[in-house]
Design a protein around this motif. Structure first.
Motif, short mmCIF file in Angstrom:
data_model
loop_
_atom_site.label_atom_id
_atom_site.label_comp_id
_atom_site.label_asym_id
_atom_site.label_seq_id
_atom_site.Cartn_x
_atom_site.Cartn_y
_atom_site.Cartn_z
N ILE A 65 0.84 -1.21 0.00
CA ILE A 65 0.00 0.00 0.00
C ILE A 65 0.87 1.25 0.00
CG2 ILE A 65 -1.63 1.35 1.39
CD1 ILE A 65 -2.79 -1.39 2.35
N LEU A 66 1.89 1.26 0.87
CA LEU A 66 2.75 2.44 0.99
C LEU A 66 3.57 2.66 -0.27
CD1 LEU A 66 4.07 2.02 4.65
CD2 LEU A 66 2.48 3.76 3.83
N THR A 70 0.47 7.38 -4.00
CA THR A 70 0.88 8.67 -4.56
C THR A 70 1.98 9.28 -3.71
OG1 THR A 70 -1.37 9.02 -5.36
CG2 THR A 70 0.06 10.94 -5.28
N PHE A 71 1.89 9.03 -2.41
CA PHE A 71 2.89 9.54 -1.46
C PHE A 71 4.28 9.04 -1.83
CE2 PHE A 71 5.02 9.29 2.78
CZ PHE A 71 5.08 10.66 3.02
N GLN A 72 4.39 7.73 -2.21
CA GLN A 72 5.67 7.17 -2.60
C GLN A 72 6.21 7.86 -3.85
OE1 GLN A 72 8.21 5.42 -2.02
NE2 GLN A 72 8.99 4.99 -4.07
N ARG A 73 5.32 8.10 -4.83
CA ARG A 73 5.77 8.75 -6.06
C ARG A 73 6.25 10.16 -5.79
NH1 ARG A 73 1.55 5.46 -7.87
NH2 ARG A 73 -0.06 7.03 -7.55
N GLN A 77 10.12 11.58 -6.26
CA GLN A 77 10.44 12.79 -7.02
C GLN A 77 11.26 13.77 -6.19
OE1 GLN A 77 10.01 13.38 -10.24
NE2 GLN A 77 9.12 11.34 -10.46
N LYS A 78 10.91 13.89 -4.90
CA LYS A 78 11.65 14.79 -4.02
C LYS A 78 13.09 14.32 -3.82
CE LYS A 78 7.70 16.55 -1.38
NZ LYS A 78 6.99 16.52 -0.07
N LEU A 79 13.27 13.01 -3.64
CA LEU A 79 14.62 12.46 -3.47
C LEU A 79 15.47 12.73 -4.71
CD1 LEU A 79 13.99 8.96 -1.81
CD2 LEU A 79 14.93 11.01 -0.72
N MET A 80 14.88 12.49 -5.88
CA MET A 80 15.64 12.71 -7.12
C MET A 80 15.91 14.19 -7.34
SD MET A 80 14.09 9.81 -9.71
CE MET A 80 12.36 10.09 -9.36
N HIS A 81 14.97 15.05 -6.92
CA HIS A 81 15.18 16.49 -7.02
C HIS A 81 16.37 16.92 -6.16
CE1 HIS A 81 14.24 20.75 -7.36
NE2 HIS A 81 14.31 20.84 -6.04
N HIS A 82 16.42 16.40 -4.91
CA HIS A 82 17.56 16.70 -4.03
C HIS A 82 18.86 16.17 -4.64
CE1 HIS A 82 15.06 18.36 -0.99
NE2 HIS A 82 14.55 17.23 -0.57
N ALA A 83 18.77 14.98 -5.24
CA ALA A 83 19.97 14.36 -5.81
C ALA A 83 20.49 15.14 -7.01
CB ALA A 83 19.65 12.92 -6.22
N GLN A 149 11.88 2.08 3.46
CA GLN A 149 11.70 2.18 2.01
C GLN A 149 12.48 3.36 1.44
OE1 GLN A 149 7.44 2.50 1.66
NE2 GLN A 149 7.13 0.29 1.58
N VAL A 150 12.43 4.49 2.14
CA VAL A 150 13.11 5.70 1.66
C VAL A 150 14.63 5.52 1.70
CG1 VAL A 150 13.58 8.13 2.22
CG2 VAL A 150 11.23 7.28 2.22
N LEU A 151 15.15 4.93 2.78
CA LEU A 151 16.60 4.71 2.88
C LEU A 151 17.07 3.74 1.80
CD1 LEU A 151 16.90 4.59 6.76
CD2 LEU A 151 17.95 6.29 5.25
#
Length: 269
Positions: A65-66, A70-73, A77-83, A149-151
């Protein structure tokens, strides 16, 4: 060949592992641990097995579910933006591996701090509001599973294949364990990492939740009973207990998950 920075971080991980191996539990924790062990010994094996399989199913479906939300997507996007601040050629989570170790550490530190604060806030609110108290267990599952999941994504291993899904769930469960059992779980994960070599399919043990994790479940129930006792009282004791225990729980999981994924990244070098 590792760079000086990579060798430095690998040495820090090995230091952390040695601290876990050499750590000795204090007498109060041992008494508390023995009490929980005795309590679990009275639970029939059949019911214990059924409870473990139920927890397996809850974690597996919660992960799905997580991760498919949409929250995961948005998070991806935020992680890749920071990267892309460091490297403008990053357009997928797997591309995160293009970053150097210091850049990955900086992004991971920010995310770990975010989830620890989130967990503390949940604990503080649980001591004051019935809704937050009743949902505290599932809230902590969601917050910490999401953190893992984020890490995993930060180190270029998004949990989007059977192998990575099982690994993320096992990392989460290992992070829930008491210190003296976490190092054993880490060793098992590293053996699986070498065997699987980060393939698509998973061929390891299918059991996600081990009996040792019931220790954590009972500890959570004890915490909730304390919060229930202090709820509605003018004292800040309940708030402190809720915030501190949730923070400590999330710190353990994020610390474990970060070391695992960072080590796997360094070993792949």
């Amino acid at each position: 060949m590792l760079t000086k920075a990579e060798a430095y971080y690998l040495e820090k991980i090995e230091q952390w592992e040695n601290e876990l191996r050499n750590e000795r539990s204090n007498k109060i924790f041992l008494l508390y641990s023995d009490a929980i062990r005795i309590g679990l010994s009275h639970l029939p094996d059949r019911k214990k097995h059924k409870l473990l399989r139920s927890l397996d199913n809850i974690l597996f479906h919660l992960h799905a579910i997580l991760f498919n939300s949409t929250f995961q997507r948005n998070t991806a996007q935020k992680l890749m933006h920071h990267a892309r601040v460091y490297n403008e050629s990053i357009f997928t989570l797997i591309d995160m591996k293009k970053l150097n170790i210091d850049q990955l550490q900086a992004i991971a530190d920010k995310q770990m701090a975010h989830y620890r604060i989130l967990a503390s806030t949940q604990g503080a609110l649980a001591s004051k509001h019935t809704g937050f108290l009743m949902g505290d267990f599932f809230s902590m599952l969601i917050i910490n599973l999401r953190a893992v999941q984020v890490l995993a994504s930060i180190y270029g291993r998004p949990a989007d294949s059977p192998n990575e899904i099982m690994t993320a769930l096992k990392v989460f469960c290992a992070g829930c364990l008491p210190n003296e059992q976490r190092i054993e779980a880490l060793d098992e994960l590293m053996v699986e990492l070498e065997t699987e070599q980060q393939g698509f399919f998973y061929n390891g043990k299918d059991d996600i939740v081990q009996e040792k994790m019931l220790h954590t479940l009972l500890a959570e129930l004890i915490k909730l009973s304390f919060l229930l006792f202090f709820k509605g009282k003018s004292s800040y004791t309940g708030t402190v207990i809720g915030a501190a225990t949730n923070y400590h729980f999330t710190r353990n999981i994020t610390e474990f998950a970060h070391h695992y994924y960072q080590k796997s990244y360094l070993l792949s070098k």
